[in-house]
Design a protein around this motif. Structure first.
Motif, PDB file in Angstrom:
ATOM      1  N   GLY A 235       5.015   3.520  -4.776  1.00 36.63           N
ATOM      2  CA  GLY A 235       6.268   3.878  -4.129  1.00 36.63           C
ATOM      3  C   GLY A 235       6.545   5.353  -4.292  1.00 36.63           C
ATOM      4  O   GLY A 235       6.192   5.947  -5.315  1.00 36.63           O
ATOM      5  N   GLY A 236       7.153   5.944  -3.283  1.00 34.09           N
ATOM      6  CA  GLY A 236       7.468   7.361  -3.346  1.00 34.09           C
ATOM      7  C   GLY A 236       8.847   7.642  -2.801  1.00 34.09           C
ATOM      8  O   GLY A 236       9.606   6.731  -2.463  1.00 34.09           O
ATOM      9  N   ILE A 237       9.174   8.921  -2.688  1.00 36.04           N
ATOM     10  CA  ILE A 237      10.484   9.330  -2.203  1.00 36.04           C
ATOM     11  C   ILE A 237      10.703   8.869  -0.768  1.00 36.04           C
ATOM     12  O   ILE A 237      11.797   8.462  -0.389  1.00 36.04           O
ATOM     13  CB  ILE A 237      10.630  10.863  -2.308  1.00 36.04           C
ATOM     14  N   GLY A 238       9.632   8.922   0.040  1.00 39.55           N
ATOM     15  CA  GLY A 238       9.783   8.563   1.444  1.00 39.55           C
ATOM     16  C   GLY A 238       8.748   7.596   1.961  1.00 39.55           C
ATOM     17  O   GLY A 238       8.471   7.562   3.164  1.00 39.55           O
ATOM     18  N   ALA A 239       8.163   6.796   1.082  1.00 35.37           N
ATOM     19  CA  ALA A 239       7.134   5.845   1.523  1.00 35.37           C
ATOM     20  C   ALA A 239       6.856   4.833   0.426  1.00 35.37           C
ATOM     21  O   ALA A 239       7.234   5.020  -0.729  1.00 35.37           O
ATOM     22  CB  ALA A 239       5.842   6.575   1.892  1.00 35.37           C
ATOM     23  N   GLY A 240       6.167   3.771   0.808  1.00 37.88           N
ATOM     24  CA  GLY A 240       5.733   2.763  -0.154  1.00 37.88           C
ATOM     25  C   GLY A 240       4.654   1.915   0.480  1.00 37.88           C
ATOM     26  O   GLY A 240       4.590   1.792   1.705  1.00 37.88           O
ATOM     27  N   CYS A 241       3.774   1.330  -0.331  1.00 41.47           N
ATOM     28  CA  CYS A 241       2.718   0.491   0.234  1.00 41.47           C
ATOM     29  C   CYS A 241       2.207  -0.498  -0.804  1.00 41.47           C
ATOM     30  O   CYS A 241       2.484  -0.377  -2.001  1.00 41.47           O
ATOM     31  CB  CYS A 241       1.562   1.332   0.766  1.00 41.47           C
ATOM     32  N   THR A 257       5.633   1.029   4.248  1.00 41.84           N
ATOM     33  CA  THR A 257       6.913   1.406   4.828  1.00 41.84           C
ATOM     34  C   THR A 257       7.060   2.917   4.753  1.00 41.84           C
ATOM     35  O   THR A 257       6.566   3.544   3.806  1.00 41.84           O
ATOM     36  CB  THR A 257       8.092   0.738   4.088  1.00 41.84           C
ATOM     37  N   ASN A 258       7.696   3.503   5.746  1.00 41.46           N
ATOM     38  CA  ASN A 258       7.952   4.941   5.705  1.00 41.46           C
ATOM     39  C   ASN A 258       9.389   5.229   5.280  1.00 41.46           C
ATOM     40  O   ASN A 258       9.979   6.238   5.643  1.00 41.46           O
ATOM     41  CB  ASN A 258       7.644   5.605   7.050  1.00 41.46           C
ATOM     42  N   ALA A 271      13.303  -4.124   2.257  1.00 40.60           N
ATOM     43  CA  ALA A 271      11.855  -3.991   2.410  1.00 40.60           C
ATOM     44  C   ALA A 271      11.128  -4.944   1.468  1.00 40.60           C
ATOM     45  O   ALA A 271      10.126  -5.563   1.840  1.00 40.60           O
ATOM     46  CB  ALA A 271      11.425  -2.551   2.144  1.00 40.60           C
ATOM     47  N   ASP A 272      11.645  -5.084   0.255  1.00 42.10           N
ATOM     48  CA  ASP A 272      11.018  -5.976  -0.717  1.00 42.10           C
ATOM     49  C   ASP A 272      11.139  -7.432  -0.272  1.00 42.10           C
ATOM     50  O   ASP A 272      10.187  -8.215  -0.397  1.00 42.10           O
ATOM     51  CB  ASP A 272      11.672  -5.788  -2.084  1.00 42.10           C
TER      52      ASP A 272
END
Length: 284
Positions: A235-241, A257-258, A271-272
């Motif tokens: 997971g990041g500030i503006g994305a996740g996978c 997700t973006n 999203a989760d």
């Protein structure tokens, strides 16, 4: 790292001080007790650089600047270890940063090495990392969003996300398509990257505090509804996978997700929930 192990260039049970110069390890508590294996399975106990307030402040005050992430180790000087090396498991980005630095020390350029032994070998033509031509300047790169105020109305923070991805190494930085992500995990599982014995060692799980298997050598162990799988997520500030393989179902799954998933909030929760619905539909 495990390919370097197979080639006799390093040993996972050797201390990281064998491969990293003192100019780096001097900032790390217990560096002489931490092994390469402990970095890989996150049992090192080293402090988390990305949770250091001074480091976070620097990043937020310079949101679009790409900087030398190795300097992040300086923020760990004087930081106490989270626990004694080898005593527990806790995911820590510092571990992956150090692994990339070890690979740099051995190969001269870990990004070029990864491109040669993984991207090219598996034919991953839509996977890019650090040294790739035009890195992060692709016209079809999606925008990134962060629900900063937790209102369900995210802001476009693409420049911040790009700078963040361009800066990080080891624990972030790879950009790829879903097809390439699955092709990588399939190639790993099919023995196209590592020897069977090494892959088996990669799947030797350490337990979390509840005694449940959680992590191998660079792999996450997943279990739900009696089904077991492995892969990784981020997971990041503006994305996740999330990328997993479920052997019993012979199914590979990649989701992304973006929108930022790092800090939780309304959209991250949605999203989760969507992720769990998709997994249930595919696997049960």
């Amino acid at each position: 790292i495990l390919k370097l192990y197979e080639d006799g260039k390093l040993h996972p049970d050797a201390a990281i001080t064998k491969y990293l110069p003192a100019k780096h390890t001097r900032f790390l508590a217990n560096a002489e007790k931490v092994t390469v294996r402990m970095l890989l399975n996150h049992t090192s106990g080293l402090p988390e650089y990305s949770e250091n307030p001074a480091f976070v402040s620097y990043v937020m005050l310079h949101p679009t600047m790409v900087f030398d992430i190795e300097n992040a180790l300086r923020y760990l000087e004087g930081e106490k270890p989270q626990f004694e090396p080898g005593q527990r498991h806790r995911y820590c980005n510092t571990n992956y940063l150090l692994l990339s630095m070890i690979a740099d020390e051995i190969t001269g350029d870990h990004a070029a090495y990864i491109d040669k032994i993984i991207f090219r070998k598996l034919g991953l033509k839509n996977t890019f990392y650090r040294d790739s031509p035009g890195y992060l300047k692709y016209k079809n790169l999606v925008h990134s969003y962060w629900d900063v105020l937790n209102t369900g109305r995210p802001a476009d923070i693409t420049p911040l996300q790009i700078a963040n991805v361009a800066t990080l190494k080891g624990d972030d930085g790879i950009v790829c398509t879903p097809d390439d992500a699955v092709a990588f995990l399939r190639g790993l599982e099919n023995g196209n990257l590592l020897k069977p014995s090494t892959l088996s060692e990669m799947k030797t799980w350490v337990n979390d505090d509840a005694g449940k298997p959680v992590y191998g050598l660079g792999l996450v162990h997943y279990e739900a509804g009696g089904l077991k799988g492995f892969g990784h997520s981020g997971g990041g500030i503006g994305a996740g996978c999330m990328l997993i393989y479920v052997p019993e179902k012979k199914t590979y799954i990649f989701m992304a997700t973006n929108a930022g998933t790092l800090f939780g909030g309304i959209l991250a929760q949605k999203a989760d929930a969507m992720k769990n619905e998709i997994l249930a539909a595919l696997l049960f």
